[in-house]
Design a protein around this motif. Structure first.
Motif, short mmCIF file in Angstrom:
data_model
loop_
_atom_site.label_atom_id
_atom_site.label_comp_id
_atom_site.label_asym_id
_atom_site.label_seq_id
_atom_site.Cartn_x
_atom_site.Cartn_y
_atom_site.Cartn_z
N VAL A 239 47.74 55.70 42.18
CA VAL A 239 48.52 54.60 41.94
C VAL A 239 47.91 53.54 42.67
O VAL A 239 47.53 52.51 41.39
N LEU A 240 48.06 53.60 43.83
CA LEU A 240 46.77 52.58 44.58
C LEU A 240 45.70 52.23 43.70
O LEU A 240 45.14 50.71 43.32
N LEU A 241 45.33 53.64 43.64
CA LEU A 241 43.81 53.35 43.35
C LEU A 241 43.41 52.43 41.87
O LEU A 241 42.79 51.35 42.03
N VAL A 242 44.38 52.68 41.04
CA VAL A 242 43.94 51.94 39.89
C VAL A 242 44.69 50.64 40.05
O VAL A 242 43.92 50.09 39.18
N ILE A 243 45.31 50.52 40.85
CA ILE A 243 45.88 48.83 41.21
C ILE A 243 44.39 48.49 41.43
O ILE A 243 43.81 47.41 41.07
N VAL A 244 43.91 48.70 42.36
CA VAL A 244 42.65 48.13 43.04
C VAL A 244 41.69 47.90 41.67
O VAL A 244 41.22 47.34 41.76
N ILE A 245 41.32 49.00 41.50
CA ILE A 245 40.01 48.95 40.46
C ILE A 245 40.69 47.73 39.23
O ILE A 245 40.14 46.79 38.91
N ALA A 246 41.69 48.05 38.77
CA ALA A 246 41.97 46.52 37.82
C ALA A 246 41.65 45.28 38.43
O ALA A 246 41.63 44.75 37.56
N VAL A 247 42.03 45.06 40.19
CA VAL A 247 42.22 43.67 40.00
C VAL A 247 40.80 43.54 40.59
O VAL A 247 39.81 42.76 40.38
N LEU A 248 39.88 45.05 41.42
CA LEU A 248 38.94 43.93 41.33
C LEU A 248 37.99 44.14 40.29
O LEU A 248 36.66 43.50 40.08
N GLY A 249 38.30 44.83 38.96
CA GLY A 249 37.78 43.89 37.85
C GLY A 249 37.70 42.89 37.05
O GLY A 249 37.53 43.01 36.03
N GLY A 250 38.44 42.35 38.06
CA GLY A 250 38.74 41.20 36.98
C GLY A 250 40.13 40.63 36.65
O GLY A 250 40.14 39.55 35.66
N THR A 251 41.04 41.79 36.42
CA THR A 251 42.40 41.55 36.18
C THR A 251 43.05 40.60 36.77
O THR A 251 43.58 40.96 37.82
N ASN A 252 43.71 40.07 35.64
CA ASN A 252 44.89 38.67 36.46
C ASN A 252 45.90 39.79 37.58
O ASN A 252 46.99 39.74 36.00
N PRO A 253 46.46 39.68 38.04
CA PRO A 253 48.13 40.54 38.62
C PRO A 253 48.83 39.37 38.43
O PRO A 253 50.08 40.79 37.43
N ALA A 254 49.04 38.55 37.24
CA ALA A 254 49.71 37.67 36.78
C ALA A 254 50.13 37.43 36.01
O ALA A 254 50.90 37.06 34.83
N GLY A 255 49.22 38.23 34.94
CA GLY A 255 48.87 38.33 33.46
C GLY A 255 48.06 37.23 32.58
O GLY A 255 48.00 36.28 33.54
N GLY A 256 47.61 37.29 31.97
CA GLY A 256 46.72 36.11 30.88
C GLY A 256 45.29 37.02 30.91
O GLY A 256 44.49 36.47 29.87
N TYR A 257 44.93 37.31 32.09
CA TYR A 257 43.74 37.45 31.82
C TYR A 257 43.04 38.70 32.52
O TYR A 257 43.17 39.31 33.97
N ALA A 258 42.38 39.83 31.73
CA ALA A 258 41.69 41.28 32.15
C ALA A 258 40.51 41.19 31.38
O ALA A 258 40.05 40.62 30.26
N THR A 259 39.51 42.07 31.63
CA THR A 259 38.37 42.30 31.07
C THR A 259 37.97 43.88 30.84
O THR A 259 38.15 44.22 32.30
N VAL A 260 37.40 44.02 30.52
CA VAL A 260 36.83 46.58 29.88
C VAL A 260 36.30 46.01 30.76
O VAL A 260 36.25 47.21 31.24
N THR A 261 35.39 45.49 30.67
CA THR A 261 34.38 45.74 31.05
C THR A 261 34.06 45.55 32.61
O THR A 261 33.39 46.23 33.59
N GLY A 262 34.66 44.76 33.01
CA GLY A 262 34.68 44.50 34.45
C GLY A 262 35.66 45.58 35.35
O GLY A 262 35.91 46.64 35.92
N VAL A 263 36.82 46.26 34.59
CA VAL A 263 37.29 46.88 35.55
C VAL A 263 36.96 48.80 35.09
O VAL A 263 36.10 49.49 36.03
N VAL A 264 35.83 49.39 34.03
CA VAL A 264 35.14 50.19 33.63
C VAL A 264 33.93 49.92 35.47
O VAL A 264 33.50 50.61 36.06
#
Length: 333
Positions: A239-264
């Protein structure tokens, strides 16, 4: 992320190239990353709306337990019939994941509970049901089609990794090419603007959490394909790991921006670091420290980059828009 990936590979390649760059180790990294990666993509989707989904791992385990239980029950009487019914059994597991996402959507969109609280509650509920279901023991057995998926390769590339890439491509295309994807991004960027644009917030949230539930079920199938066992406590640290990966990949925790490429790419970076730490015989606790250091470093770099960009914007109004784009969702609203 590309630079981080190159640095990580080069660093561990220099220190323990004989182990880390071994073809078998590289294959193992590609086999281990898909289940985490799919969960991280699902987490990024939830964060994109300004929410979060803490129940993803529980949904994945619930899917794996459902498929393993039903398959084993049928195979105990007639193994050939179990294989014939394998597509239906897998479909049942997927429906379980979608149902889990539907419960989250109802609590968040219809009832109005904050996503972090709603999904925390459903995570506990799904885990509890799974423990009662299995009696806390590990289940064994999976359809042959899943086992074959977990062991097959295409040009030395594991099929599990190819499936992960395909899922990521489809989700990325959905976000960038479809009205639903645009609605998700606008919903997270500015709720008020989304409302005046004719976007129905309830429909967007339902669609988002149904999709995260679907992706959670796919992760459960990948877990079962990699190792034909299922348990309620599998991936307790995910659970914590996927949150770290999502944020590390450029996802804005407040919403509005994310890139799937960054998450990969973030998934691959952390998988490389984990494998590198294993090759150096370092502990899981030291790997956890490295996760935190990498995440902090990336966020600090991102904030420095944003501040420099703001100073280059001469127009006050444009600067205000830039600040709003990076503000929390409630402030933007």
């Amino acid at each position: 992320m590309v630079l981080l990936l190159i640095i990580a590979i080069s660093f561990f390649g220099v220190l323990r190239g004989d182990v880390f760059l071994n073809p078998i180790n590289i294959q193992n990294m590609m086999v281990a990353s898909p289940e985490i990666g799919v969960l991280a993509v699902a987490m990024a989707l939830a964060m994109l709306t300004g929410g979060i989904d803490l129940s993803l791992v529980a949904i994945a385990n619930f899917t794996a337990i459902t498929v393993s239980t039903v398959y084993s029950a049928v195979a105990a009487n007639d193994p050939s019939q179990a294989e014939a019914l394998a597509p239906l059994i897998i479909l049942l597991g997927i429906l379980v994941g979608v149902a889990g996402g539907a419960v989250n959507a109802f609590l968040i969109s219809t009832v109005g509970i904050a996503p972090i609280l709603a999904t925390l509650a459903t995570m506990q509920m799904y885990n509890g049901i799974a423990i009662v279901w299995t009696g806390g023991s590990t289940l064994y057995g999976a359809p042959e089609v899943l086992s074959a998926l977990g062991t097959s390769t295409v040009a030395t590339i594991p099929m599990l990794f190819i499936v992960f890439v395909l899922i990521a491509v489809l989700v990325g295309a959905m976000l960038s090419k479809t009205p639903f994807g645009k609605s998700i991004m606008l919903q997270g960027a500015n709720v008020v603007a989304a409302k005046y644009s004719g976007i129905r917030s309830a429909s967007v949230l339902y669609g988002t959490y149904l999709t995260t539930g679907l992706l959670g079920s796919f992760a459960g199938l990948l877990i079962l394909a990699r190792n034909p066992t299922a348990s309620a406590d599998y991936g307790a640290s995910y659970v914590l790991l996927v949150i770290v990966i999502a944020v590390l990949g450029g996802t804005n925790p407040a919403g509005g921006y994310a890139t799937v490429t960054g998450v990969v790419l973030a998934t691959l970076v952390l998988q490389v670091v984990q494998s590198g730490f294993t090759s150096l015989r370092l502990s899981a606790y030291e790997y956890a420290i490295a996760q935190g250091v990498i995440l902090i470093a990336v966020m600090v770099f991102d904030q420095v980059r944003i501040k420099r960009w703001r100073r280059k914007v001469p127009d006050t109004q444009t600067r205000a828009v830039a600040v709003a784009d990076h503000a929390p969702a409630d402030e933007r609203a």
